[in-house]
Design an enzyme around this catalytic site. Structure first.
Site, PDB file in Angstrom:
ATOM      1  N   HIS A  38      -0.539   5.199   7.474  1.00  0.00           N
ATOM      2  CA  HIS A  38      -1.645   4.241   7.580  1.00  0.00           C
ATOM      3  C   HIS A  38      -2.886   4.960   8.094  1.00  0.00           C
ATOM      4  CE1 HIS A  38       2.162   2.080   8.346  1.00  0.00           C
ATOM      5  NE2 HIS A  38       1.678   1.311   7.412  1.00  0.00           N
TER       6      HIS A  38
ATOM      7  N   GLY B 226       0.810  -1.217   0.000  1.00  0.00           N
ATOM      8  CA  GLY B 226       0.000   0.000   0.000  1.00  0.00           C
ATOM      9  C   GLY B 226       0.838   1.259   0.000  1.00  0.00           C
ATOM     10  N   HIS B 227       2.168   1.086  -0.087  1.00  0.00           N
ATOM     11  CA  HIS B 227       3.055   2.250  -0.012  1.00  0.00           C
ATOM     12  C   HIS B 227       3.988   2.391  -1.221  1.00  0.00           C
ATOM     13  CE1 HIS B 227       1.771   2.420   4.141  1.00  0.00           C
ATOM     14  NE2 HIS B 227       2.293   1.242   4.407  1.00  0.00           N
TER      15      HIS B 227
ATOM     16  N   ASP C 276       6.143  -5.248  12.596  1.00  0.00           N
ATOM     17  CA  ASP C 276       7.349  -5.494  11.795  1.00  0.00           C
ATOM     18  C   ASP C 276       8.530  -5.833  12.702  1.00  0.00           C
ATOM     19  OD1 ASP C 276       6.198  -4.923   9.213  1.00  0.00           O
ATOM     20  OD2 ASP C 276       6.217  -2.809   9.755  1.00  0.00           O
TER      21      ASP C 276
END
Lengths: 215, 331
Positions: B217, B56-57, B110
């Site tokens: 986000h 999404g980045h 992460d």
């Protein structure tokens, strides 16, 4: 039985999965009151997947088997509690690196390693009202049995660990949550045991059921 | 939700299939897992640099895998961490005998997964070091708790250059650390984005409303209010950055003007011009300006401004070093 071999691990963790299937609703309800409400699902899903994962990764080194299986389990249940449980199994496995079986003393090592793994990954400490409170108490009791009696049996160490976990769960009733969504519901926590600690108690109880059933 | 997709739950894997189909000469996957993304140009004896994070980045994170930059990337679902196993599999594939640097953004999921992978690799005798990007000034006063956003680009550039010249793992880590210590970012959003599997945006912004400090986000920012002019945004963002990382007359910096996904290049250049003017008025020299999409948030409108202070000639040459990936090319 005096020791658990690698090819017996799937049956051991099947007993843990059975325990979580039995307690699924209870854990979900406890969790819904304090957080997400999916704890029972995470535990039963993760531990139900574990026996097959272990079969696929089984080697002579029971420690490495647990490390690799723990990491695979993390992919099945990527939530925070799934990751913490997986980290516990991995770190417990690291403590057994090079061993071919789990005997009384290595069971205590595994439980201590499991607790340390959660502490490291979750960056929590004793008294924070988490799963760690049950695991540390279990590890302490397991080690105490061995230091009091070097001839202690696998069953003796397991029973002590379960007893310790139970005490740890009791102790969380008076603790104030500092982590996650539970921290938001701090006022509701008093008098109620922590759901993560309770999950640890059930995990160890499942292992105990396996050892009792085969002894 | 209007998107060019097949099924929302296949968004990430369909995207990856497209990338491998288009750029198969440069990148490949390993372990029969599309989400284990590796360079096809592995170089023996070089420190391997691995990143990872949610989808999404783009071009973050996988877009920086290529010549002179990174060697592999664990690809998570939309805004989700890759699994420890995926990171481990990427590491096993790209490790080339000189150790591995894990270089990724400062997000809890992460961190857990990269740490787990590094523990297993350690048991197998493969050395890893880790560093996280944490450049988003408005996300926390405590530097260690800041989120990683577009400024990680400078860490990629410096670490990638050091690894390409066959530096040791400690040297590559030090290059990344130096870039981290000297980079700050401020971002702002004008519209939200839609996660395909959710189907609608998780928050709303009014017709003339913006969010200063919003994360990539959609994490809440420091204020929501009427949209400001480019000049005002440049000033507010740079004042925030300079209060956190003071610069003096004569200092030299690189500027990164990053679009969040739906903001036109025209707007980015308007902002870039205002940033440049404001810095010059303070006597700060601009060595190089990067303008474009470097770290997006799906189709969010908005931008971020990153400043990387050049501390020495080595850092300058690392940032200037030509690189090539399917997503980023610098002469």
């Amino acid at each position: 039985m005096t020791e658990i071999l690698c090819n017996e691990l799937p049956a051991l963790f099947q007993k843990v999965a059975d325990k979580f299937m039995e307690k699924k609703e209870e854990l979900c309800e406890m969790d819904a009151a304090m957080g997400d409400g999916d704890l029972g699902l995470t535990m039963s899903k993760g531990f139900s997947a574990l026996p097959d994962i272990i079969k696929a990764n089984c080697s002579d080194d029971i420690g490495m088997t647990l490390v690799k299986s723990g990491m695979k389990m993390a992919s099945v249940v990527p939530s925070t509690m799934g990751t913490l449980m997986s980290s516990g199994i991995m770190n417990g496995g690291m403590a057994l690196k090079g061993r071919t079986a789990i005997d009384a003393s290595s069971l205590a090592l595994y439980i201590r390693g499991f607790a340390d793994g959660i502490q490291k990954r979750g960056k929590c400490k004793r008294g924070d009202r988490t799963i760690l409170d049950a695991m540390l108490s279990a590890a302490d009791k397991a080690e105490a049995v061995l230091s009091g009696n070097p001839e202690a049996t696998l069953q003796g160490v397991m029973n002590a660990a379960v007893e310790g976990a139970k005490e740890g769960v009791e102790a969380t009733k008076e603790m104030v949550p500092v982590f996650g969504k539970a921290a938001v519901f701090a006022a509701k926590a008093k008098g109620v045991p922590d759901q993560g600690a309770t999950a640890a108690f059930y995990m160890l109880s499942g292992m105990q059921a396996y050892i009792d059933g085969t002894s | 939700m209007k998107k060019i997709i097949n099924k929302p739950e296949e968004y990430t894997d369909d995207m990856l299939r497209g990338i491998y189909a288009a750029h198969g000469d440069d990148v490949c996957c390993t372990a029969d897992d599309l989400r284990c993304y590796c360079t096809a140009h592995k170089k023996e004896g070089k420190v391997a640099i691995i990143t990872g994070g949610g989808t999404g980045h783009l071009p973050l994170f996988l877009g920086y895998v290529g010549d002179g930059l990174l060697d592999g990337c664990g690809v998570g679902g939309v805004f989700q961490s890759p699994s420890a196993e995926q990171i481990y599999n990427v590491a096993k594939e790209v490790e080339a005998g000189a150790g591995i640097l894990f270089l990724y953004g400062n997000y809890t999921g992460d961190i857990m997964n990269f740490d787990m992978a590094s523990e297993l690799l350690a048991m197998e005798g493969i050395e890893t070091k880790s560093i996280v990007g944490a450049d988003d000034v408005n996300s926390n006063a405590d530097h260690d708790k800041r989120r990683g956003v577009a400024g990680i680009f400078f860490m990629y550039k410096c670490a990638g250059a050091k690894a390409a010249e066959m530096g040791t793992l400690d040297e590559v880590l030090a290059a990344a650390q130096k870039a981290k210590d000297n980079t700050r970012t401020v971002g702002f959003a004008l519209t939200p984005c839609v996660i395909p599997e959710v189907g609608h945006s998780n928050f709303t912004l009014g017709e003339n409303e913006m969010a200063m400090g919003m994360g990539i986000h959609g994490e809440p920012g420091i204020w929501n209010g009427p949209v400001k002019t480019s000049k005002e945004l440049a000033k507010e963002s740079l004042d925030t950055i300079l209060a956190d990382m003071p610069l003096k007359d004569g200092d030299e910096v690189c500027v990164l003007i990053n679009g969040l996904g739906a903001t036109s290049q025209e707007e980015l250049y308007i902002l870039s011009g205002d940033v440049s003017e404001y810095l010059k008025a303070k006597g700060i020299k601009i060595h190089r300006t990067f303008v474009g999409e470097y770290a997006t948030s799906m189709e969010m409108a908005g931008a971020s401004i990153s400043i990387c202070k050049i501390t020495d000639e080595e850092m300058r040459s690392q940032i200037d070093k030509p690189v090539y990936t399917p997503f980023y090319c610098q002469k």
